[in-house]
Design an enzyme around this catalytic site. Structure first.
Site, PDB file in Angstrom:
ATOM      1  N   ILE A 154      -2.811  -4.601   5.731  1.00 33.99           N
ATOM      2  CA  ILE A 154      -3.717  -3.562   5.253  1.00 33.99           C
ATOM      3  C   ILE A 154      -2.929  -2.331   4.832  1.00 33.99           C
ATOM      4  O   ILE A 154      -1.839  -2.070   5.360  1.00 33.99           O
ATOM      5  CB  ILE A 154      -4.751  -3.180   6.343  1.00 33.99           C
ATOM      6  N   CYS A 155      -3.462  -1.615   3.844  1.00 31.46           N
ATOM      7  CA  CYS A 155      -2.932  -0.312   3.446  1.00 31.46           C
ATOM      8  C   CYS A 155      -1.476  -0.454   2.980  1.00 31.46           C
ATOM      9  O   CYS A 155      -1.162  -1.226   2.083  1.00 31.46           O
ATOM     10  CB  CYS A 155      -3.076   0.664   4.605  1.00 31.46           C
ATOM     11  N   HIS A 156      -0.535   0.277   3.606  1.00 34.64           N
ATOM     12  CA  HIS A 156       0.877   0.223   3.235  1.00 34.64           C
ATOM     13  C   HIS A 156       1.618  -0.935   3.889  1.00 34.64           C
ATOM     14  O   HIS A 156       2.810  -1.120   3.647  1.00 34.64           O
ATOM     15  CB  HIS A 156       1.564   1.544   3.596  1.00 34.64           C
TER      16      HIS A 156
END
Length: 277
Positions: free
Chosen positions: A205-207
């Site tokens: 998720i995300c970075h």
């Protein structure tokens, strides 16, 4: 803190407007810097740095320490730093200005370089390098919340001792600083590649997709992430989409904390199935 929807829209529009050739040119300049330092190649270093470039850091007395770029080049030519490992973590471009974030690993120290570049007469040049040096550390895992609250907890097993075969699935957390630290951890890329080779479920998720991309896990895959990673993932061979959660075979990806409910449902469903596709 999650971006306001309007700010997120502006950020995405700005990222889409960043020319691919500028990003490629900036990466080439950074490569001249990193490879020039390792090999002592004076021509590459002069090609990378503007004649008036400076290096800046906090000195031992906690005051500003500066180093003329010309002196830095001569030092690198005389004493090449062959033992360092470099990785470009991020490139941000706006018009004629850009910043590249670079991690540097040595046997005793970790560095983070913030490379400032300007496009002068059609050519990108490094005009300054702001950096921080810290001793190599091990044994602590740091978890970061979107609001910036940090907690620490005892490590169950060092990464160097962990084996993908002992686990059913892999979850790569988000958070800019956490993801930066994780992707440069010794053995992290090999660990992820072990799950990919074994065809085990992976969620990011995300970075967290930075490390997945470094491990070759996004090539030919349909993924999503925090918007600022879009170009990095596309350059790594992924098809990037702006959706709250994307499932592509054994891979589950999501954008940001606001998408966690949908992401968690898909992660639980994917991880509950057998490891083979």
């Amino acid at each position: 803190m999650p971006l306001h929807p309007f700010a997120s829209t502006l950020l995405t529009a700005w990222l889409m407007a960043t020319p691919n050739d500028d990003v490629a040119a900036i990466r080439a300049v950074v490569a001249d810097y990193t490879e020039g330092v390792k090999s002592g190649d004076e021509a590459r270093l002069h090609r990378a740095f503007h004649p008036e470039a400076k290096l800046l850091s906090v000195g031992p007395d906690e005051t500003l320490a500066t180093w003329p770029g010309a002196d830095y080049i001569q030092t690198a030519v005389k004493r090449p730093f062959t033992g360092r490992e470099d990785a470009v973590l991020q490139v941000d471009v706006f018009g004629s200005a850009a910043v590249a974030k670079v991690s540097v690993r040595t046997s005793k120290w970790d560095f983070i370089d913030y490379i400032s570049l300007l496009k002068l007469e059609g050519r990108w040049s490094i005009v300054s390098k702001v950096y921080h040096r810290a001793p190599r550390e091990a044994g602590t895992v740091r978890a970061e919340a979107p609001e910036g609250q940090v907690s620490e907890f005892q490590v169950d097993r060092a990464l160097s001792e962990a084996r993908p075969g002992a686990y059913h699935a892999l979850y790569l957390p988000g958070g800019t600083h956490s993801a930066d630290s994780l992707r440069i951890a010794s053995g992290a890329t090999d660990f992820v590649q072990g799950f990919l080779r074994a065809k085990k479920p992976v969620a990011a998720i995300c970075h967290g997709l930075w490390l997945l991309a470094d491990a070759g896990g996004v090539k030919g895959r349909r993924v999503t992430s925090f918007p600022s990673l879009r170009r990095d993932l596309q350059n790594a061979g992924a098809t990037w989409v702006d959706e709250e959660v994307v499932v592509d075979g054994l891979l589950v990806t999501s954008r940001r904390p606001a998408d966690l409910p949908a992401f968690n449902r898909q992660v639980v469903a994917r991880f509950a199935r057998t490891a083979s596709p």
